[in-house]
Design an enzyme around this catalytic site. Structure first.
Site, PDB file in Angstrom:
ATOM      1  CD  GLU A 147      -2.877  -0.709   2.516  1.00 52.64           C
ATOM      2  OE1 GLU A 147      -4.077  -0.423   2.358  1.00 52.64           O
ATOM      3  OE2 GLU A 147      -2.350  -0.818   3.644  1.00 52.64           O
ATOM      4  CG  ASP A 202      -8.872  -0.743   4.002  1.00 50.46           C
ATOM      5  OD1 ASP A 202      -9.464  -1.162   5.014  1.00 50.46           O
ATOM      6  OD2 ASP A 202      -7.637  -0.851   3.858  1.00 50.46           O
TER       7      ASP A 202
END
Length: 606
Positions: free
Chosen positions: A303, A378
Site C-alpha cells: 500500500e 477498505d
C-alpha cells in the site's frame, strides 16, 4: 488453455448492423487464445488477474454465520471461471478481531472460525492443482496487544523484548497532568499513544490502542517477523503477499510533535514524520535480501497509502531497487476524501482523470510496475461511488466501470462481489449495523461531542459513501436466505445487503448479458490483448471533458481505443478521425447508436 468461439458464445452482446454475436468474436475470432499481443515473457504477476477474498464474508461452509477457509476451497472453480488466475486472502490469522483480523495475535495460527493451518495447506494445494496462485496478507506494522511479543514487552522495562514496541514516558501537560509523548493523532481518532499501567509508560499505536506498533529499529523484532509472519507461510508454498501499510514501518525515535495543520484539534496528523521515511526503504531492502530473494518470483504488492509522488512510489517498486513489485495508489479510489476519515467532498470527472492518467503513465520510461483496482476491503463499492447504484443504471454503470478497470495498465485486482456489481449498504440501515471499529469510533465521538442534528446527517451521508463496511457485507451467492452466504437458520456475522435477491451469482450465471457475464468477456479480451492493456502506453483524447473518458492504449504498433460515459444521460461522441481504422470490439450496450453514447455506455475499439 486455448479458448474457442464457442467458449464465449453465451456472452454475446448484439452490435448494430447485420453482425451476429458480439463484435469481438466476429472481428477477432482468429486471435482467441493466439493474440498477437498475448502473454508476455515478463514476470507472471504483471499479467495476473487477482481476486481478493475477505474471508469473514466470502462463503460459510459450516453454518456458523462466518465465512471460512473451506468455503474458499469450495469456490475456487467459480473464481477461476470469472477469469482470475490468483487469489489474495485478507488476514486469516489468530486475532481478537478488534480490527477484523488486522490485529494479529499469532502469525502462525489461524482464527478458529476460519479453520486451521491444515485448511490453509489444503487451500494452497487446491489452488495450485487448479492452476491458481495464492497471496496472503502481511500485517507487520503492528500486532495485537494480545500477541505474546507485546505481552512480554509490557511486562517490564528490562524484559528481552522491552524495545520490540515503541515505549515512552510521556510528558507533563499544561495542566500539570501526565500527557502523551507527542501530539500525533491515531488513524482511528484520538491520541496515537496509550498509557499502560503494567509498564507505566505510553506505547505507540497508529491505529487502535489494541494494535501497538512494532519497533522496526529493533533488529531482533525484525528477525522474528521475518520468521513468523513471512517464512512460515512461504515455506508452505504461497506465491506472495499483499503488504499492509508498507510506507510507515519506521518512526523517527525522537518523536517530535507534528506541525499544527488542524488548529481546532488537540491531535495532529503525524504522517509527515514517519511516512516514506528514508529508513523505510532500508527496511524493505532488508526484507528482500533476507526473505523475498530466497523464494523465487513472488507477487509483492504494498500500500502506498496517501502517497501521491510517483518518484517516491518508484523507490518502492523499481525492479532495480529490489523491494516490492508494485503498489496500490489511492488517489483515484479515494478521490474527495482521506481513507479512514469521513469528510467527503464532491468530485468531478476531470479531477478523477488527473490521478488516473498519472498512474497509468507511471511505468512509461521506468523499470517500475503498477496495479489496477477500484475496490478492496477498505473502500466503498465502486458502482455506488463512481457509477450509479439506482436499479435503472446499476448494471450499465457497473459494466462501464469494469471496462475502465480491465483496460488499465498494470496487474489487475478484483474484489469479491465486484464482478456482480454489489453495492453500498442501504442508507436506511441504522448505524448499529456497521461493524468496523473506525466507523463506530467516529460515530461515538460525534454523539459524545453533542454534535448537532445537521452534523449527524452530514456524517451519516459520509458514512454511506466511504465506510469500510460497504465492502464487507457477505457475498451474495443466490436469492436464498442470507444470499446463500450461510445456511438459512444461521445468524450471519454481518447483515447481508437487502438487494441480494436481485444481485447474486446464481442469477447472473444464467444471464449472459449480466454484469458477471460482461466481466468474464472483458477478462478474455484482456487476456488476448494483455500487452496493449497491461503494458501499453496511455494518452487521453478528451482530458477536459466532464462527461466522458476517452483514451488510447498502444503497444508495439497495436492500439486500443476506450470510451466511457460517466453520466446517466446520452452524450454526443464520434470515433476520432485518426483512429477510424479501429473496429468496435466490445460494448456495454446491446446495440450501439451512431454518434451517441447511451447512459453509462462504454466501448472498446481494437
Amino acid at each position: 488453455m486455448t479458448r474457442t468461439i464457442s467458449s464465449l458464445s453465451t456472452l454475446h452482446l448484439q452490435s448494430s448492423g447485420d453482425q451476429k454475436g458480439h463484435p469481438y468474436m466476429a472481428a477477432h475470432a482468429d486471435k482467441l487464445g493466439t493474440s498477437a499481443s498475448g502473454r508476455s515473457n515478463s514476470p507472471w504477476w504483471k499479467d495476473a488477474v487477482v481476486y481478493q477474498i475477505y474471508p469473514a464474508s466470502f462463503k460459510d461452509s459450516n453454518g456458523d454465520g462466518m465465512g471460512d477457509l473451506r468455503g474458499i476451497i469450495e469456490s475456487l472453480d467459480y473464481i477461476k471461471s470469472v477469469g482470475a488466475d490468483t487469489i489474495w486472502v485478507s488476514p486469516i490469522f489468530e486475532s481478537p478481531q478488534v480490527d477484523l483480523g488486522y490485529d494479529i495475535s499469532d502469525y502462525e495460527k489461524i482464527h478458529a472460525p476460519y479453520g486451521t493451518v491444515e485448511d490453509v495447506e489444503d487451500l494452497i494445494h487446491s489452488c495450485h492443482a487448479k492452476g491458481l496462485r495464492i497471496l496472503l496478507d502481511l500485517v507487520v506494522n503492528h500486532t495485537s496487544d494480545q500477541h505474546k511479543w507485546f505481552i512480554e514487552s509490557r511486562s517490564s522495562r528490562t524484559n528481552e523484548k522491552a524495545d520490540w514496541y515503541h515505549w515512552r514516558d510521556g510528558k507533563v501537560g499544561e495542566d500539570g497532568k501526565r500527557a502523551p509523548p507527542n501530539n500525533w493523532r491515531a488513524n482511528f481518532g484520538g491520541s496515537a499513544w496509550e498509557w499502560d499501567d503494567v509498564r507505566e509508560q505510553y506505547y505507540l499505536h497508529l491505529f487502535s490502542p489494541e494494535m501497538p506498533d512494532v519497533n522496526w529499529s529493533c533488529l531482533a523484532a525484525r528477525e522474528a517477523i521475518y520468521a513468523s509472519a513471512m517464512r512460515f507461510w512461504l515455506d508452505k508454498g504461497i506465491d506472495g503477499f499483499r503488504i499492509d501499510t508498507m510506507t510507515i514501518y519506521y518512526k523517527p525515535l525522537d518523536f517530535l510533535d507534528a506541525p499544527i495543520s488542524e488548529p481546532d484539534s488537540r491531535w495532529q496528523p503525524g504522517w509527515r514524520q514517519y511516512r516514506n521515511n528514508p529508513a523505510v526503504f532500508e527496511i524493505h531492502s532488508d526484507m528482500y535480501s533476507k526473505v523475498w530473494s530466497h523464494y523465487g518470483d513472488l507477487l509483492l504488492v504494498g500500500e502506498y497509502g496517501n502517497t501521491s509522488d510517483t518518484s517516491l512510489a518508484l523507490k518502492y517498486c523499481s525492479a532495480s531497487a529490489n523491494r516490492v513489485g508494485m503498489g496500490f495508489q489511492f488517489e483515484s479510489a479515494c478521490l474527495g476524501y482521506e481513507m479512514c476519515r469521513f469528510k467527503v467532498d464532491e468530485w468531478d470527472l476531470p479531477a478523477f482523470k488527473r490521478p488516473f492518467a498519472k498512474w497509468q503513465q507511471f511505468i512509461e520510461g521506468t523499470d517500475g510496475w503498477t496495479s489496477a483496482f477500484a475496490e478492496n476491503h477498505d473502500l466503498g463499492r465502486s458502482v455506488s461511488r463512481f457509477g450509479c447504484d439506482n436499479p435503472s443504471f446499476r448494471q450499465a454503470s457497473a459494466k462501464m466501470l469494469a471496462t475502465l478497470q480491465v483496460t488499465c495498465t498494470g496487474t489487475l485486482f478484483i474484489y469479491q462481489g465486484q464482478e456482480i456489481g454489489m453495492t453500498n449498504i442501504p442508507s436506511t440501515w441504522p448505524i448499529e449495523e456497521f461493524k468496523d471499529i473506525n466507523t463506530q469510533r467516529y460515530w461515538a465521538e460525534l454523539v459524545n461531542s453533542s454534535a448537532s442534528e445537521a452534523e449527524l446527517v452530514e456524517a451519516r451521508r459520509a458514512v454511506g459513501l466511504v465506510a469500510r463496511d460497504h465492502s464487507r457485507t457477505p457475498m451474495q451467492w443466490s436469492a436464498e436466505s442470507h444470499g446463500g452466504f450461510t445456511t438459512p437458520n444461521a445468524n450471519p456475522w454481518m447483515r447481508v445487503n437487502d438487494n441480494y435477491v436481485d444481485i447474486n451469482v446464481e442469477a447472473q450465471s444464467k444471464q449472459p448479458n449480466s454484469v458477471l457475464g460482461f466481466w468474464k468477456l472483458l477478462l478474455d479480451v484482456r487476456r488476448d490483448y494483455v500487452k496493449v492493456f497491461a503494458h501499453g502506453t496511455f494518452r487521453y483524447i478528451d482530458v477536459e471533458n466532464k462527461q466522458t473518458i476517452t483514451y488510447v492504449k498502444e503497444y508495439d504498433g497495436e492500439q486500443a481505443l476506450v470510451v466511457c460515459n460517466f453520466t446517466a444521460s446520452e452524450q454526443d461522441w464520434e470515433i476520432p478521425e485518426e483512429l477510424t481504422s479501429l473496429k468496435l470490439a466490445v460494448c456495454t450496450e446491446v446495440k450501439t447508436v451512431a454518434g451517441i453514447l447511451q447512459p453509462f455506455e462504454a466501448r472498446i475499439y481494437l
